[in-house]
Scaffold this motif. Structure first.
Motif: not given
Length: 298
Positions: A77-79, A69-75, A81-86
């Motif tokens: 957030v990462f995804e 659960t903790v790991l997927l929350r970080e994933v 951020n990538v969408r915002e960059m795109a």
């Protein structure tokens, strides 16, 4: 364990039923069962306590679910951020100074936006030198300017074409019918010029200084509209980039015997990669300027 497997695992943990989890995930029940078995084999943990179709999560399974659960929350957030960059690649900030604005902005808002609705344009109208500064400081993605040949090391100048700088008067002015004039002849009259933040004025002042001529500058204005008004009221002649007055009626442009010119170009930051959207915009602007100025003056 893949991210997809982790998401499957948490869904099974939440519903504690393979059939219901498979339905929610739009998977075959056998596919989901095999995925859970693969996780157990990979981790070496007994994650589930099975009783028919109902399952309970083992103590090890609960601990693993917490970590996943903790790991997927970080994933997530990462995804995001990538969408915002795109998404930012779909937004372009363009600096278009006054001498280009009347030509380009209507075409950008109409033709270009109709052809590329996926690209959001943020257009600002600074002075020429200010436009270059905005690109250098990465406050604008690109700028369209008519520059005087001087360059800044960290900027890339995509040259398009050169056009003349001319003496601008009204038809009744004594020099209106001349085929050409000298800088010295122009300096015999009080002049109104654009402010020194414009490349054309910087070019003129440098040219006067090189010829050891001190012009009588009656007024510097940051607005082309002010100069147009002064010209139409026969207040004083001006010296401007020829395309800036090409569409205006009632004014006459006279070339200099030693031609002065500015180069139309698009400015980008050297250290920044040019995106696909920027290339589309650069191609469009280049074509618009070339279509209007197919025969450069020299």
């Amino acid at each position: 364990m893949t991210i997809l497997q982790m998401r499957y695992f948490l869904t099974v943990c939440r519903l504690q039923n393979i059939t219901h989890a498979a339905a929610e995930l739009h998977l075959a029940q056998s596919t989901l069962s095999q995925a859970m078995q693969a996780i157990e084999e990979e981790t070496g943990l007994n994650l589930f306590l099975r009783s028919g179709r109902t399952i309970r999560i083992s103590q090890d399974g609960q601990k693993l679910a917490q970590k996943v659960t903790v790991l997927l929350r970080e994933v997530d957030v990462f995804e995001e951020n990538v969408r915002e960059m795109a998404s930012r690649h779909g937004k372009l900030s363009l600096a278009v100074p006054q001498q280009q604005a009347s030509l380009l902005i209507p075409r950008l808002l109409n033709t270009f936006q109709n052809e590329h609705p996926e690209i959001q344009l943020d257009i600002i109208e600074p002075y020429g030198l200010e436009a270059a500064r905005l690109v250098r400081e990465e406050k604008a993605d690109l700028a369209v300017v008519n520059y005087d040949g001087s360059t800044v090391p960290d900027l890339q100048y995509h040259r398009i074409t050169s056009r003349a700088v001319k003496f601008v008067v009204w038809p009744e002015h004594p020099l209106a019918k001349r085929a050409s004039i000298s800088l010295k002849e122009a300096a015999q009259f009080s002049l109104v010029l654009l402010s020194e933040e414009f490349y054309v004025t910087r070019l003129l002042l440098r040219s006067f200084a090189a010829a050891h001529i001190e012009p009588d500058i009656a007024y510097f204005s940051p607005h082309l509209s002010t100069l147009y008004s002064l010209l139409r009221t026969h207040t004083a002649p001006s010296i401007l980039f020829e395309p800036a007055v090409a569409s205006l009626d009632g004014l006459v442009t006279v070339p200099f015997d030693k031609p002065l010119s500015l180069t139309s170009c698009i400015i980008t930051k050297k250290s920044r990669q040019i995106s696909k959207d920027q290339r589309l915009l650069i191609k469009f602007i280049r074509q618009q300027l070339l279509d209007d100025w197919t025969t450069p003056d020299s």
